[in-house]
Design a protein around this motif. Structure first.
Motif, short mmCIF file in Angstrom:
data_model
loop_
_atom_site.label_atom_id
_atom_site.label_comp_id
_atom_site.label_asym_id
_atom_site.label_seq_id
_atom_site.Cartn_x
_atom_site.Cartn_y
_atom_site.Cartn_z
N ALA A 111 70.00 36.74 33.38
CA ALA A 111 70.76 35.57 32.98
C ALA A 111 72.09 35.51 33.71
N ARG A 112 72.67 36.67 33.98
CA ARG A 112 73.94 36.73 34.71
C ARG A 112 73.71 36.59 36.23
N ARG A 113 72.45 36.50 36.64
CA ARG A 113 72.06 36.28 38.04
C ARG A 113 72.29 37.51 38.91
N TYR A 114 72.11 38.71 38.34
CA TYR A 114 72.26 39.95 39.10
C TYR A 114 70.91 40.33 39.70
N ARG A 115 70.88 40.55 40.98
CA ARG A 115 69.64 40.94 41.67
C ARG A 115 69.08 42.23 41.09
N LEU A 116 69.93 43.12 40.65
CA LEU A 116 69.52 44.41 40.11
C LEU A 116 68.60 44.28 38.90
N SER A 117 68.62 43.13 38.25
CA SER A 117 67.72 42.93 37.10
C SER A 117 66.26 43.15 37.48
N TRP A 118 65.91 42.82 38.71
CA TRP A 118 64.51 42.96 39.14
C TRP A 118 64.09 44.43 39.21
N VAL A 119 64.99 45.32 39.60
CA VAL A 119 64.66 46.75 39.64
C VAL A 119 64.38 47.26 38.22
N LEU A 120 65.24 46.89 37.29
CA LEU A 120 65.04 47.31 35.91
C LEU A 120 63.73 46.73 35.37
N TRP A 121 63.43 45.47 35.70
CA TRP A 121 62.16 44.89 35.25
C TRP A 121 60.96 45.64 35.82
N MET A 122 61.05 46.09 37.07
CA MET A 122 59.93 46.85 37.65
C MET A 122 59.65 48.10 36.83
N VAL A 123 60.69 48.85 36.51
CA VAL A 123 60.53 50.09 35.75
C VAL A 123 60.00 49.79 34.35
N VAL A 124 60.62 48.86 33.66
CA VAL A 124 60.21 48.53 32.30
C VAL A 124 58.76 48.04 32.26
N ASP A 125 58.39 47.20 33.22
CA ASP A 125 57.05 46.62 33.20
C ASP A 125 55.95 47.64 33.50
N VAL A 126 56.25 48.65 34.29
CA VAL A 126 55.27 49.73 34.50
C VAL A 126 54.98 50.42 33.16
N PHE A 127 56.03 50.75 32.43
CA PHE A 127 55.84 51.42 31.15
C PHE A 127 55.19 50.50 30.11
N TYR A 128 55.56 49.23 30.14
CA TYR A 128 54.92 48.28 29.23
C TYR A 128 53.43 48.16 29.51
N THR A 129 53.05 48.19 30.76
CA THR A 129 51.62 48.11 31.10
C THR A 129 50.86 49.23 30.41
N VAL A 130 51.39 50.44 30.46
CA VAL A 130 50.76 51.58 29.81
C VAL A 130 50.71 51.39 28.30
N LEU A 131 51.81 50.95 27.70
CA LEU A 131 51.87 50.72 26.26
C LEU A 131 50.81 49.71 25.82
N PHE A 132 50.70 48.62 26.54
CA PHE A 132 49.76 47.58 26.14
C PHE A 132 48.31 48.01 26.35
N ILE A 133 48.05 48.84 27.33
CA ILE A 133 46.70 49.41 27.49
C ILE A 133 46.38 50.27 26.27
N GLU A 134 47.34 51.11 25.87
CA GLU A 134 47.14 51.96 24.69
C GLU A 134 46.89 51.13 23.43
N ARG A 135 47.50 49.96 23.33
CA ARG A 135 47.36 49.10 22.15
C ARG A 135 46.14 48.17 22.23
N GLY A 136 45.43 48.20 23.35
CA GLY A 136 44.25 47.35 23.51
C GLY A 136 44.56 45.90 23.81
N LEU A 137 45.77 45.62 24.25
CA LEU A 137 46.16 44.25 24.63
C LEU A 137 45.92 44.10 26.13
N TRP A 138 44.67 43.94 26.50
CA TRP A 138 44.25 43.99 27.90
C TRP A 138 44.83 42.85 28.73
#
Length: 184
Positions: free
Chosen positions: A133-160
């Protein structure tokens, strides 16, 4: 896999893609996506993620206002440099502490099967959304890390569908990082 999950996934993918394109219309799309995912996550007993969707709605409204002020004549927003490195690390550390606090709440008051992961991912998602929202390019790096872990979490929860979406978000975040780097 419900129709609701599919609709939420499609709206989310569109919103993230539009964000990468630096188009202000991304924010109302993200509001709709967050509302849909709020219901999906309640049904999956991912309470921190459900609450996160409410926060995302608020942050999307904030981002919308921020981006309207930062729009260029061609309709795309300007990318800004973040504040000092020290301040950014303060954001990261404070977010981690908030995530740990949320994990304790989830562990004691809900039936969330993964309170630590759910809480930390929710906390860092808020930070990534705020940085975006603040328009910082660095947000994309944090999203990459978070989304990798979320992918694993959602697989574990069966949300394919959602797991596939978040794997796609990693790719979209890499593309956002690249595109936002071209406009300093």
């Amino acid at each position: 896999m419900t129709t609701l999950e599919w609709a939420a996934a499609l709206a989310s993918a569109l919103g993230v893609w539009l964000t990468g394109q630096r188009m202000v219309v991304c924010w109302p799309v993200l509001v709709v996506a967050s509302a849909l995912y709020g219901v999906v996550f309640v049904r999956a007993a991912l309470y921190a993620d459900a609450a996160l969707q409410g926060v995302f709605i608020g942050l999307s409204l904030y981002g919308w206002a921020q981006w309207l002020r930062g729009a260029r004549a061609e309709g795309m927003v300007r990318v800004l440099r973040p504040p000092t490195t020290r301040r950014l690390w303060g954001h990261v550390g404070g977010t981690g502490l908030a995530g740990l606090g949320l994990a304790l709440v989830l562990r004691h008051w809900t039936d969330d099967p993964t309170p630590m992961g759910d809480a930390l991912l929710s906390a860092y998602s808020i930070l990534a959304q705020f940085w975006g929202a603040r328009r910082y390019r660095l947000s994309w790096v944090l999203w990459m890390v978070v989304d990798v872990f979320y992918t694993v979490l959602f697989i574990e929860r069966g949300l394919w569908v959602t797991a596939a979406l978040y794997a796609g978000f990693v790719v979209l975040a890499m593309r956002g990082w690249q595109k936002w780097g071209q406009v300093q």
